[in-house]
Design an enzyme around this catalytic site. Structure first.
Site, PDB file in Angstrom:
ATOM      1  CG  ASP A   8     -83.388 -61.482 -70.621  1.00 18.19           C
ATOM      2  OD1 ASP A   8     -83.684 -60.278 -70.567  1.00 18.19           O
ATOM      3  OD2 ASP A   8     -83.923 -62.348 -69.907  1.00 18.19           O
ATOM      4  CG  ASP A 129     -84.156 -59.600 -59.599  1.00 18.38           C
ATOM      5  OD1 ASP A 129     -85.043 -58.957 -60.169  1.00 18.38           O
ATOM      6  OD2 ASP A 129     -82.955 -59.497 -59.889  1.00 18.38           O
TER       7      ASP A 129
END
Length: 244
Positions: A8, A129
């Site tokens: 990330d 998500d």
């Protein structure tokens, strides 16, 4: 099972967020390329890269870093975060990544995602998500009223590579994945499902394999040494699912 260590990116650094909260960030390194080489050196056959700045701003931000990562390793990389236009997709694919993950715009404009899936078959991943079973968008800053299963079914017969399903409540919390939710999704649609969020132990990986989940993304557990990537890679080899 496909195992994807997560890298990330925020401000060019390798970070992890807790439950998608940008205020709860842990920096794990300022050399994402070295991190990518580390995971490949430990057996990774693919990587999952997330442009966190891009997800928040709605446009790719860490493209230069992503390009360097792709050049540093010889395994397929998939990239998500801030990809909202075909130009964004083209530019990202031109860096050498294998696949791109589309999330926010997928919910806003399904017809566009269908067009992209047809233009780039098997190179588009649908990123779902979820917070309490509802799809979240814009870098997890907003939650819609659409359920994960309803959205997944809408995209089920398109030439997508897979669906990445992230349970935000589990992400970065080292509490295990939402196995039941993942199993329900895998049963509801013919597309491969990739788990994201909470994978912490070898038993978590075994549970996902037993539910026919296609792959999983592992993040914080790797960075904090809770799980050993080489052991995971050995486990997922054919015939090893029951090995202790």
């Amino acid at each position: 099972m496909l195992i994807l260590p997560a890298i990330d990116l925020r401000g060019g650094k390798c970070v992890r967020l807790a439950q998608g909260d940008y205020a709860r960030e842990t920096v794990f390194g300022d050399d994402p390329e070295a991190m990518a080489r580390r995971w490949v050196g430990e057996g990774a056959r693919a990587l999952h890269l997330v442009d966190l700045d891009g997800a928040r701003e709605g446009r790719p931000v860490n493209g230069d870093v992503i390009r360097r990562i792709v050049q540093a390793v010889d395994v397929p990389c998939q990239v998500g975060g801030g990809l909202r236009t075909e130009a964004d997709i083209e530019a990202t694919l031109e860096t050498g990544v294998a696949r791109v993950v589309l999330g926010t715009r997928a919910l806003q404009d399904p017809a566009w995602v269908r067009q992209m899936a047809q233009a780039y078959p098997k190179r588009i991943v649908l990123g779902l998500d979820a917070r309490d079973g509802k799809v979240a968008t814009h870098g997890w800053l907003n939650t819609s009223e659409a359920s994960v299963l309803d959205v997944a079914r809408e995209f089920a017969n398109w030439p997508l590579y897979a669906i990445v399903y992230t349970d935000i409540a589990r992400d970065g919390m080292l509490e295990g994945p939402n196995v039941e939710g993942l199993a329900a999704l895998a049963e509801a649609v013919p597309l491969p499902v990739i788990a994201s969020g909470g994978v912490t132990t070898l038993d978590n990986v075994r549970d996902l394999m037993a539910r026919n989940v296609f792959g999983c993304i592992i993040g914080r557990a790797l960075y904090e040494g809770k799980i050993d990537l080489s052991a995971v890679m050995e486990l997922v080899q054919p015939g090893n699912a029951s090995r202790e």
